[in-house]
Each structure stands twice: as structure tokens, then as C-alpha cells.
Design a protein around this motif. Structure first.
Motif, PDB file in Angstrom:
ATOM      1  N   GLY A   1       0.795  -1.221   0.000  1.00 47.25           N
ATOM      2  CA  GLY A   1       0.000   0.000   0.000  1.00 47.25           C
ATOM      3  C   GLY A   1       0.825   1.266   0.000  1.00 47.25           C
ATOM      4  O   GLY A   1       0.261   2.369   0.064  1.00 47.25           O
ATOM      5  N   HIS A   2       2.155   1.158  -0.077  1.00 44.69           N
ATOM      6  CA  HIS A   2       3.003   2.351  -0.123  1.00 44.69           C
ATOM      7  C   HIS A   2       2.999   2.933  -1.537  1.00 44.69           C
ATOM      8  O   HIS A   2       3.064   2.187  -2.520  1.00 44.69           O
ATOM      9  CB  HIS A   2       4.435   2.001   0.290  1.00 44.69           C
TER      10      HIS A   2
ATOM     11  N   ASN B   1     -10.399 -10.107  -3.599  1.00 48.09           N
ATOM     12  CA  ASN B   1     -11.236  -9.175  -2.859  1.00 48.09           C
ATOM     13  C   ASN B   1     -10.874  -9.289  -1.379  1.00 48.09           C
ATOM     14  O   ASN B   1     -10.569 -10.372  -0.884  1.00 48.09           O
ATOM     15  CB  ASN B   1     -12.708  -9.516  -3.077  1.00 48.09           C
ATOM     16  N   LYS B   2     -10.919  -8.191  -0.667  1.00 54.75           N
ATOM     17  CA  LYS B   2     -10.483  -8.204   0.727  1.00 54.75           C
ATOM     18  C   LYS B   2     -11.316  -9.129   1.619  1.00 54.75           C
ATOM     19  O   LYS B   2     -10.848  -9.554   2.676  1.00 54.75           O
ATOM     20  CB  LYS B   2     -10.499  -6.785   1.294  1.00 54.75           C
ATOM     21  N   ARG B   3     -12.530  -9.479   1.187  1.00 61.13           N
ATOM     22  CA  ARG B   3     -13.355 -10.365   2.014  1.00 61.13           C
ATOM     23  C   ARG B   3     -12.771 -11.780   2.109  1.00 61.13           C
ATOM     24  O   ARG B   3     -13.181 -12.566   2.963  1.00 61.13           O
ATOM     25  CB  ARG B   3     -14.779 -10.425   1.475  1.00 61.13           C
ATOM     26  N   HIS B   4     -11.813 -12.084   1.228  1.00 59.57           N
ATOM     27  CA  HIS B   4     -11.229 -13.422   1.235  1.00 59.57           C
ATOM     28  C   HIS B   4     -10.002 -13.531   2.128  1.00 59.57           C
ATOM     29  O   HIS B   4      -9.406 -14.617   2.220  1.00 59.57           O
ATOM     30  CB  HIS B   4     -10.840 -13.825  -0.196  1.00 59.57           C
ATOM     31  N   TYR B   5      -9.621 -12.459   2.806  1.00 63.60           N
ATOM     32  CA  TYR B   5      -8.370 -12.506   3.572  1.00 63.60           C
ATOM     33  C   TYR B   5      -8.393 -13.594   4.641  1.00 63.60           C
ATOM     34  O   TYR B   5      -7.462 -14.403   4.733  1.00 63.60           O
ATOM     35  CB  TYR B   5      -8.083 -11.147   4.217  1.00 63.60           C
ATOM     36  N   GLU B   6      -9.437 -13.608   5.459  1.00 64.15           N
ATOM     37  CA  GLU B   6      -9.465 -14.563   6.571  1.00 64.15           C
ATOM     38  C   GLU B   6      -9.433 -16.022   6.103  1.00 64.15           C
ATOM     39  O   GLU B   6      -8.631 -16.812   6.608  1.00 64.15           O
ATOM     40  CB  GLU B   6     -10.695 -14.319   7.467  1.00 64.15           C
ATOM     41  N   PRO B   7     -10.295 -16.430   5.140  1.00 63.30           N
ATOM     42  CA  PRO B   7     -10.222 -17.835   4.717  1.00 63.30           C
ATOM     43  C   PRO B   7      -8.901 -18.195   4.041  1.00 63.30           C
ATOM     44  O   PRO B   7      -8.405 -19.318   4.195  1.00 63.30           O
ATOM     45  CB  PRO B   7     -11.406 -17.991   3.765  1.00 63.30           C
ATOM     46  N   VAL B   8      -8.303 -17.261   3.302  1.00 67.15           N
ATOM     47  CA  VAL B   8      -7.006 -17.554   2.691  1.00 67.15           C
ATOM     48  C   VAL B   8      -5.932 -17.670   3.765  1.00 67.15           C
ATOM     49  O   VAL B   8      -5.115 -18.601   3.765  1.00 67.15           O
ATOM     50  CB  VAL B   8      -6.628 -16.478   1.653  1.00 67.15           C
TER      51      VAL B   8
ATOM     52  N   LEU C   1       0.035 -12.994  -2.540  1.00 63.55           N
ATOM     53  CA  LEU C   1      -1.423 -12.962  -2.430  1.00 63.55           C
ATOM     54  C   LEU C   1      -1.807 -11.569  -1.915  1.00 63.55           C
ATOM     55  O   LEU C   1      -1.585 -11.232  -0.746  1.00 63.55           O
ATOM     56  CB  LEU C   1      -1.908 -14.057  -1.476  1.00 63.55           C
ATOM     57  N   TYR C   2      -2.384 -10.782  -2.813  1.00 58.39           N
ATOM     58  CA  TYR C   2      -2.656  -9.376  -2.534  1.00 58.39           C
ATOM     59  C   TYR C   2      -4.153  -9.154  -2.400  1.00 58.39           C
ATOM     60  O   TYR C   2      -4.939  -9.573  -3.257  1.00 58.39           O
ATOM     61  CB  TYR C   2      -2.095  -8.519  -3.675  1.00 58.39           C
ATOM     62  N   PHE C   3      -4.568  -8.472  -1.324  1.00 62.77           N
ATOM     63  CA  PHE C   3      -5.981  -8.255  -1.028  1.00 62.77           C
ATOM     64  C   PHE C   3      -6.302  -6.778  -1.234  1.00 62.77           C
ATOM     65  O   PHE C   3      -5.813  -5.911  -0.511  1.00 62.77           O
ATOM     66  CB  PHE C   3      -6.292  -8.719   0.394  1.00 62.77           C
ATOM     67  N   GLU C   4      -7.126  -6.509  -2.236  1.00 64.35           N
ATOM     68  CA  GLU C   4      -7.379  -5.148  -2.672  1.00 64.35           C
ATOM     69  C   GLU C   4      -8.109  -4.325  -1.616  1.00 64.35           C
ATOM     70  O   GLU C   4      -9.059  -4.792  -0.995  1.00 64.35           O
ATOM     71  CB  GLU C   4      -8.202  -5.160  -3.968  1.00 64.35           C
ATOM     72  N   ASP C   5      -7.639  -3.090  -1.421  1.00 65.35           N
ATOM     73  CA  ASP C   5      -8.263  -2.132  -0.492  1.00 65.35           C
ATOM     74  C   ASP C   5      -8.343  -2.667   0.933  1.00 65.35           C
ATOM     75  O   ASP C   5      -9.240  -2.286   1.690  1.00 65.35           O
ATOM     76  CB  ASP C   5      -9.676  -1.763  -0.972  1.00 65.35           C
TER      77      ASP C   5
ATOM     78  N   GLY D   1      -5.486  -3.080   3.365  1.00 66.42           N
ATOM     79  CA  GLY D   1      -4.643  -2.399   4.338  1.00 66.42           C
ATOM     80  C   GLY D   1      -3.735  -3.326   5.109  1.00 66.42           C
ATOM     81  O   GLY D   1      -2.767  -2.876   5.723  1.00 66.42           O
ATOM     82  N   ARG D   2      -4.040  -4.625   5.107  1.00 65.38           N
ATOM     83  CA  ARG D   2      -3.156  -5.572   5.788  1.00 65.38           C
ATOM     84  C   ARG D   2      -2.065  -6.049   4.836  1.00 65.38           C
ATOM     85  O   ARG D   2      -2.245  -6.032   3.616  1.00 65.38           O
ATOM     86  CB  ARG D   2      -3.972  -6.768   6.296  1.00 65.38           C
ATOM     87  N   PRO D   3      -0.910  -6.476   5.400  1.00 66.74           N
ATOM     88  CA  PRO D   3       0.180  -6.929   4.538  1.00 66.74           C
ATOM     89  C   PRO D   3      -0.259  -8.112   3.682  1.00 66.74           C
ATOM     90  O   PRO D   3      -1.085  -8.927   4.104  1.00 66.74           O
ATOM     91  CB  PRO D   3       1.283  -7.335   5.516  1.00 66.74           C
ATOM     92  N   PRO D   4       0.289  -8.228   2.479  1.00 65.52           N
ATOM     93  CA  PRO D   4      -0.034  -9.390   1.639  1.00 65.52           C
ATOM     94  C   PRO D   4       0.547 -10.666   2.225  1.00 65.52           C
ATOM     95  O   PRO D   4       1.391 -10.621   3.138  1.00 65.52           O
ATOM     96  CB  PRO D   4       0.623  -9.033   0.303  1.00 65.52           C
ATOM     97  N   LEU D   5       0.097 -11.781   1.705  1.00 73.66           N
ATOM     98  CA  LEU D   5       0.591 -13.079   2.133  1.00 73.66           C
ATOM     99  C   LEU D   5       1.477 -13.661   1.035  1.00 73.66           C
ATOM    100  O   LEU D   5       1.358 -13.314  -0.136  1.00 73.66           O
ATOM    101  CB  LEU D   5      -0.577 -14.031   2.419  1.00 73.66           C
ATOM    102  N   ARG D   6       2.353 -14.552   1.435  1.00 81.69           N
ATOM    103  CA  ARG D   6       3.198 -15.258   0.469  1.00 81.69           C
ATOM    104  C   ARG D   6       2.583 -16.614   0.169  1.00 81.69           C
ATOM    105  O   ARG D   6       2.122 -17.315   1.074  1.00 81.69           O
ATOM    106  CB  ARG D   6       4.604 -15.445   1.027  1.00 81.69           C
ATOM    107  N   GLY D   7       2.551 -16.970  -1.092  1.00 78.07           N
ATOM    108  CA  GLY D   7       1.957 -18.246  -1.462  1.00 78.07           C
ATOM    109  C   GLY D   7       2.636 -18.843  -2.662  1.00 78.07           C
ATOM    110  O   GLY D   7       3.655 -18.343  -3.153  1.00 78.07           O
TER     111      GLY D   7
END
Length: 234
Positions: A38-39, A139-146, A168-172, A174-180
Motif C-alpha cells: 500500500g506504499h 477481494n479483501k473479504r477473502h483474507y481470513e479464509p485464505v 497474495l494481494y488483497f485489494e483495499d 490495508g493488511r500486509p499481503p501473504l506469500r503463497g
């Protein structure tokens, strides 16, 4: 596609810097690029008769100097109130090779639109040694299950994604992306999809899933082929 909130920030950053350039003939275009954290990294072009770099290329260097990793959004704006401007051919080729999952802001009659860099340079040559990091958007709604490891597949249309390491990037979000890692990409015609191929273990239906796909991909034709992307956290 319409810009997301975070992508609007990128456009605004480029336009604000362009307005501050004044009448300096050596610096006439500003660019802003956003990484997966997000920078936002900003830059200006360096005009010179020997072929100075465009603002977008300078932005790639600024982001690399900050060890930003892959970029997910780019925008450029001209001085003297020219507003948002699309990238030139050379910039498109460089961005495609180094950041193949980048979305680029372009002007449109209805306002700014975000287009995949691959769509701005179709049927292009690919630089084989670029070694670019890949990004899989959600979509950011998928962050928790991913993040929990309960969502390990995703269906994509008209997106080229190879197997191998991926961010693994979650749009809008604000949390750091995940590595996959993308483990497999299997291609199916829409009418070949089944609950098994879609990994529907929550009682969902194929029809409901395809309806959701059409909401996300409004241009997807009835005879489309889609990719089922299997991935895992690293």
C-alpha cells in the motif's frame, strides 16, 4: 474497470505532483506507483534530447530503491493541467516485463479506468530474464479464509498466471499481503465446471458460482474458458 479507493490514491498522488511541477521544461510528467504493502512511490520524468526516462520508469526505480517488491497500480499525469495520461509504448513494455500484474490508470470519457498492463500491450514480446514476482489479487473479504488455509483455490477468466511463487494481494484491505505458491492451473469451459472442480464444499452451487463470476467479469462470454487456480500459503 473503475478504480478502487486505493487506486484513486495513486491517481491523486500523480496529479498532485504534476500540478506542482510548474513550467520546468525538464520535468513535465509525474507518476505514482503503489506496491503490495500500500506504499505509494512518486517520481517525475527527466526530459533530455538524448532520451531521458519517462516518469513511469523513474517510478520503477524509486520503488526498487525502496525494496518495494512488485507494484500493483501505476498512474501518470501531465503538467499544466493536462491531467491523467496513458503510458508510452516503451513504458508499457518495461512495466509488463517487470510488473506483469500491474494495473495502469488511463483516461476515459467516463473517468479514470484501471487496465491490466497486458491489455495495454497485446501480442507482445516477453523479456525472458525479467524474473518478475507475480501477484494473485483477491477481494479483501477473502483474507481470513485464505490466511486460515481454508480457501485454496480461485477461478479466473482472461488472466494469465503461471505456477510458482506468488504474492497474495488483497485489494483495499490495508493488511500486509501473504506469500503463497500457485500449485496448478487447470482450464475448463464454463459448462465443464462441477462442484468438484470448483472445490464447492460449503453447499454452494455451480450456477451460483458462475453468477458470481459474471458479476466480477461482466465481459465474460457465455462460451468462456476459465482457469481454476490452486494455491497454498508458503
Amino acid at each position: 474497470m473503475e478504480p478502487l479507493r486505493s487506486e484513486l490514491r495513486v491517481i491523486e498522488a500523480a496529479e498532485a505532483l504534476a500540478k506542482a511541477l510548474g513550467n520546468d521544461p525538464n520535468h513535465t510528467v509525474a507518476a505514482a506507483a503503489m506496491d503490495t504493502e500500500g506504499h505509494i512511490h512518486t517520481s517525475v520524468n527527466v526530459y533530455h534530447f538524448t532520451g531521458g526516462p519517462c516518469a513511469e520508469l523513474v517510478a520503477l526505480g524509486v520503488a526498487a530503491a525502496a525494496q518495494a517488491g512488485p507494484l500493483v497500480a501505476m498512474a501518470a499525469a501531465g503538467d499544466r493541467s493536462r491531467g491523467l495520461i496513458p503510458p508510452c509504448g516503451r513504458c508499457r513494455q518495461v512495466m509488463l516485463d517487470l510488473h506483469p500484474d500491474l494495473l495502469v490508470a488511463v483516461p476515459d470519457e467516463t473517468g479514470p479506468q484501471m487496465l491490466p498492463i497486458a491489455k495495454l500491450l497485446p501480442h507482445t514480446y516477453f523479456f525472458p530474464d525479467a524474473n518478475a514476482e507475480r501477484v494473485l489479487r483477491f477481494n479483501k473479504r477473502h483474507y481470513e479464509p485464505v490466511a486460515a488455509g481454508t480457501k485454496t483455490s480461485s477461478v479466473r477468466w482472461d488472466e494469465l498466471l503461471p505456477t510458482g511463487p506468488v504474492i497474495l494481494y488483497f485489494e483495499d484491505d490495508g493488511r500486509p499481503p501473504l506469500r503463497g505458491e500457485v500449485l496448478a492451473v487447470n482450464n475448463y469451459h464454463l459448462d465443464e465446471l462441477t462442484p468438484e472442480t470448483l472445490r464447492l464444499d460449503d453447499g454452494g452451487t455451480v450456477e451460483g458460482y458462475i453468477h458470481g463470476l459474471r458479476q466480477h467479469y461482466p465481459a465474460m462470454p457465455d462460451d468462456a474458458r476459465v482457469d481454476v487456480v490452486d494455491f497454498a500459503l508458503r
